[in-house]
Design a protein around this motif. Structure first.
Motif, short mmCIF file in Angstrom:
data_model
loop_
_atom_site.label_atom_id
_atom_site.label_comp_id
_atom_site.label_asym_id
_atom_site.label_seq_id
_atom_site.Cartn_x
_atom_site.Cartn_y
_atom_site.Cartn_z
N ARG A 274 -137.10 -47.98 45.76
CA ARG A 274 -137.29 -46.92 46.77
C ARG A 274 -135.97 -46.54 47.43
NH1 ARG A 274 -141.99 -47.34 51.02
NH2 ARG A 274 -140.85 -45.50 51.80
N SER A 275 -135.12 -47.53 47.62
CA SER A 275 -133.84 -47.24 48.26
C SER A 275 -132.98 -46.37 47.34
CB SER A 275 -133.12 -48.53 48.62
OG SER A 275 -132.85 -49.26 47.46
N ASN A 276 -133.13 -46.60 46.03
CA ASN A 276 -132.38 -45.75 45.09
C ASN A 276 -132.82 -44.30 45.23
OD1 ASN A 276 -131.00 -47.89 44.12
ND2 ASN A 276 -132.42 -48.31 42.44
N GLY A 277 -134.15 -44.11 45.29
CA GLY A 277 -134.70 -42.75 45.40
C GLY A 277 -134.23 -42.05 46.66
N LYS A 278 -133.99 -42.79 47.74
CA LYS A 278 -133.58 -42.19 49.01
C LYS A 278 -132.07 -42.22 49.22
CE LYS A 278 -135.24 -42.03 53.22
NZ LYS A 278 -135.72 -42.44 54.53
N ASN A 279 -131.39 -42.65 48.20
CA ASN A 279 -129.93 -42.77 48.28
C ASN A 279 -129.50 -43.73 49.39
OD1 ASN A 279 -127.43 -42.26 47.34
ND2 ASN A 279 -127.16 -40.29 48.39
N LEU A 280 -130.15 -44.88 49.42
CA LEU A 280 -129.80 -45.91 50.40
C LEU A 280 -129.15 -47.09 49.67
CD1 LEU A 280 -133.18 -46.17 52.38
CD2 LEU A 280 -131.15 -44.90 53.07
N LYS A 281 -128.34 -47.82 50.43
CA LYS A 281 -127.77 -49.04 49.84
C LYS A 281 -128.52 -50.23 50.43
CE LYS A 281 -123.42 -51.47 49.43
NZ LYS A 281 -122.16 -51.68 50.13
N LEU A 282 -129.02 -51.09 49.55
CA LEU A 282 -129.77 -52.25 50.02
C LEU A 282 -128.94 -53.51 49.76
CD1 LEU A 282 -132.63 -52.04 51.17
CD2 LEU A 282 -133.51 -52.88 49.02
N THR A 283 -128.74 -54.34 50.80
CA THR A 283 -127.99 -55.59 50.60
C THR A 283 -128.79 -56.76 51.14
OG1 THR A 283 -126.90 -55.57 52.75
CG2 THR A 283 -125.79 -54.38 50.98
N LYS A 284 -128.47 -57.96 50.65
CA LYS A 284 -129.17 -59.14 51.17
C LYS A 284 -128.20 -60.31 51.32
CE LYS A 284 -130.75 -60.56 46.64
NZ LYS A 284 -131.79 -60.95 45.76
N ASN A 285 -128.48 -61.12 52.31
CA ASN A 285 -127.66 -62.30 52.55
C ASN A 285 -128.61 -63.46 52.88
OD1 ASN A 285 -125.74 -64.13 53.23
ND2 ASN A 285 -125.22 -63.20 55.20
N LEU A 286 -128.93 -64.22 51.83
CA LEU A 286 -129.91 -65.30 52.01
C LEU A 286 -129.22 -66.64 51.83
CD1 LEU A 286 -132.83 -63.85 49.83
CD2 LEU A 286 -132.30 -63.38 52.19
N PRO A 287 -129.59 -67.63 52.62
CA PRO A 287 -128.97 -68.96 52.44
C PRO A 287 -129.42 -69.60 51.13
CG PRO A 287 -130.73 -69.06 54.04
CD PRO A 287 -130.61 -67.63 53.65
N ALA A 288 -128.62 -70.56 50.66
CA ALA A 288 -128.95 -71.20 49.38
C ALA A 288 -130.32 -71.87 49.46
CB ALA A 288 -127.87 -72.22 49.04
N LYS A 289 -130.60 -72.45 50.62
CA LYS A 289 -131.87 -73.17 50.74
C LYS A 289 -132.46 -72.98 52.15
CE LYS A 289 -133.95 -77.47 49.41
NZ LYS A 289 -133.88 -78.89 49.54
N LEU A 290 -133.76 -72.86 52.19
CA LEU A 290 -134.45 -72.78 53.49
C LEU A 290 -135.58 -73.79 53.49
CD1 LEU A 290 -135.01 -68.97 54.26
CD2 LEU A 290 -133.78 -70.59 55.69
N PRO A 291 -135.88 -74.38 54.64
CA PRO A 291 -137.02 -75.32 54.65
C PRO A 291 -138.33 -74.55 54.44
CG PRO A 291 -136.21 -74.94 56.87
CD PRO A 291 -135.25 -74.25 55.95
N ASN A 292 -139.29 -75.19 53.78
CA ASN A 292 -140.60 -74.56 53.64
C ASN A 292 -141.26 -74.49 55.02
OD1 ASN A 292 -140.27 -74.26 50.96
ND2 ASN A 292 -141.68 -75.90 50.35
N VAL A 293 -142.03 -73.45 55.23
CA VAL A 293 -142.69 -73.31 56.53
C VAL A 293 -144.19 -73.16 56.35
CG1 VAL A 293 -140.81 -72.39 57.94
CG2 VAL A 293 -142.08 -70.86 56.46
N GLU A 294 -144.93 -73.55 57.40
CA GLU A 294 -146.40 -73.46 57.37
C GLU A 294 -146.81 -72.06 57.82
OE1 GLU A 294 -149.28 -75.49 57.16
OE2 GLU A 294 -148.19 -77.13 56.22
#
Lengths: 241, 360
Positions: B223-243
């Motif tokens: 969808r971001s391509n269609g709207k000419n948007l740039k999508l970026t992400k910054n996720l940590p290597a590991k996250l604790p599981n959550v309930e």
């Protein structure tokens, strides 16, 4: 005990407020009749019998002023501009001992209002008059219930000694408190008209709640008091709880 | 279930006697000795009715009433006044109290008023549930043909692909986008309807939040391509599981991404980041998911409306964009998890959506 019944019983309520001010209110009761010795000539309009008269008032037109209102008039004047939840250190000097409590004004006033009401000539309130002799300031709901039942059962024992039929079922006490509930409502209406702030009215509201609790807990079987009477009520052969 | 009543009064004798009376008449009763304590209890317990004293120290009854109307709109309030001040009583009614009683309170009068209020609540609830069910039926009736339209548009797209007509392709793309928006809005309406009927019913299990974010992120890349948007992400290597309730948290992420992409201006960047942080109180940890757009068309009024309105009001009140309804639902879901959603926006500039989810 006040062995010399010719002398008045003297009580004194002293209120010390957080802002440094203080007020005192003495109460003298006739040693024999337990009537409040009211030296105040004040008879404001709201003390007239027909003014917000209680629905169950048995007094006739020959009585000009409500006896409860007349007894309360000096106190109401003193506290008409006071707020119910104002905190105070209250010292009550009674004939046999002194009580001190940090409390709210409404709570302390309710003790005082209660005493003034039962020591008036109101034919309904007079049934609780013996409790004024054993006045317990700042009484809790259960203390009030215990004192009221004790007072009533003592009265029934005296009734029995006079050869009449005693009421051990407390039905008469329930009726007394139901009647008093109506009086409390009437008096609170009077006090609303006489006060600019809520301390006086809320004092009666507390009395009404205490009064409401007595028939309620009696009718629900005194379950709240039973644990303290284990030695009397345990059934033979059954282990103690 | 027994009706739940909260008695709020600074006088302990009155609290005790009212509580005993009401309990013996089949009510579930809690009590509080002041306004602060009442509001604290209401954070964790729901009540049908609050009996609220007008004259209390610190927070007075009117102030507490205001908070209850705002934060607990499903709790009806009966005001108690020890002083026959009718102007205050009228003010209470204007502020949303359902009734008032002048102390000393006659037990039979109190019970009569409470029972009348409960009957009224029950009738209102029945009517509300009927309306919600009717709404769901209507929505499903619209969704059916809409899905068929979606299939037809897809088929036309395939046919046009062969003919390569640019104008027709453009129009078709527009029609497909509108079709999807309508379908999304209708799905949101179904969610609102379900929320209103059952509340947020969570089915929690250990979940990998990072994987959930990745999944939703992938969905929005096209969808971001269609709207000419740039999508970026910054996720940590590991996250604790959550309930959490994975399905509902995925719905939250979808709604936020949908809102961010819908309101982002052309050629802007939508950045997604996930971090683990200490909670504000410092006594626990939380996952913070941030979605930021550097050029946003969202305005402050819209945010204000979003956060001041209940989900029901979002439907009835001034029109928010369709995606905003999803955000209102997202907020409810996050609150049910003990988390929160906040939005910080400057018109034409940056908007940040911040999700906080506690790690239990």
């Amino acid at each position: 005990m006040n062995s010399d019944q010719s002398k008045p019983l003297h009580f004194e309520y002293r209120f010390e407020f957080e802002n440094g001010t203080s007020k005192q209110f003495p109460v003298d009761l006739d040693g024999q009749t337990l009537n409040y010795i009211n030296n105040s000539p004040a008879r404001p309009e709201w003390t007239e019998l027909h003014f917000q008269q209680c629905e169950n008032c048995p007094l006739g037109h020959d009585v000009r002023h409500c006896p409860v209102a007349v007894n309360l008039a000096p106190l109401v004047e003193e506290f008409k501009d006071s707020v119910s939840f104002e905190k105070a250190t209250v010292t009550v000097k009674a004939p046999d001992r002194t009580y001190v409590k940090e409390t709210t004004l409404q709570k302390a006033l309710s003790s005082l209002v209660g005493m003034l009401m039962v020591t008036s000539d109101c034919p309904i309130m007079v049934k609780l008059r013996p409790m004024a002799r054993f006045h317990l300031p700042f009484a809790t709901t259960f203390e009030t219930m215990y004192r009221a039942i004790s007072m009533y059962l003592t009265a029934q024992q005296l009734v029995r000694r006079k050869g009449k039929d005693p009421d051990w079922d407390l039905k008469g006490l329930v009726k007394i408190y139901k009647d008093i509930s109506t009086v409390n409502k009437g008096i609170s209406r009077r006090l609303s008209a006489a006060s600019t702030k809520d301390a006086n009215v809320n004092a009666v509201v507390i009395l009404h709640s205490l009064g409401d609790a007595v028939p309620f807990f009696i009718e629900s079987g005194l379950d709240e008091l039973e644990p303290y009477f284990h030695e009397y009520v345990q059934v033979e052969g059954q282990p103690a709880k | 279930m027994n009706p739940r009543v909260l008695v709020v009064d600074d006088e302990d004798t009155l609290r005790l006697t009212l509580k005993a009376r009401l309990q013996s008449n089949g009510f579930d009763v809690s009590s509080a000795s002041n306004g602060e304590e009442a509001l604290e209890i209401m954070k964790t317990h729901a009540f049908d009715i609050a009996l609220l004293d007008v004259n209390m120290p610190q927070l007075n009854g009117l102030q507490v009433l205001e908070v209850i109307r705002d934060q607990h709109p499903h709790t009806d309030v009966i005001m108690l006044t020890g002083f026959a001040d009718f102007s205050t009583a009228i003010e209470c009614l204007k502020m949303g109290a359902k009734d008032y009683l002048v102390k000393p309170i006659e037990p039979t009068e109190l019970l009569t008023r409470l029972q009348a209020l409960i009957r009224a609540r029950s009738s209102e609830r029945a009517l509300f549930e009927y309306q919600q069910r009717q709404m769901s039926t209507i929505i499903y009736n619209i969704l059916g043909p809409l899905n068929m339209l979606h299939s037809s548009l897809q088929h036309i797209a395939m046919v046009l692909e062969k003919g390569k007509s640019d104008v027709a392709q453009q129009l078709l793309g527009h029609a497909q986008e509108l079709n999807e928006k309508m379908a999304q809005h209708l799905k949101d309406l179904i969610d609102v309807s379900n929320l209103n009927l059952t509340g947020v019913d969570l089915s929690r299990s250990r979940a990998d939040l990072k994987a959930l974010v990745e999944k939703v992120y992938a969905r929005f890349e096209w969808r971001s391509n269609g709207k000419n948007l740039k999508l970026t992400k910054n996720l940590p290597a590991k996250l604790p599981n959550v309930e959490v309730d994975s399905e509902k948290v995925e719905q939250v992420l979808d709604s936020i991404m949908n809102h961010a992409v819908s309101t982002a201006s052309s050629e802007s960047t939508v950045a997604v980041s996930v971090t683990k942080a200490k909670t504000e109180s410092g006594d626990g940890e939380e996952i913070v998911i941030s979605v930021t757009t550097d050029k946003s068309s969202m305005d402050a009024n819209e945010i204000l409306m979003l956060f001041n309105q209940s989900v029901e009001d979002s439907l009835a009140g001034p029109a928010l964009g369709p995606a905003s309804l999803g955000l209102a639902i997202a907020r409810k879901i996050l609150e049910a998890h003990g988390g929160s959603l906040s939005i910080d926006s400057t018109v034409g500039k940056r908007t940040e959506y911040r999700i906080r989810l506690p790690i239990h």
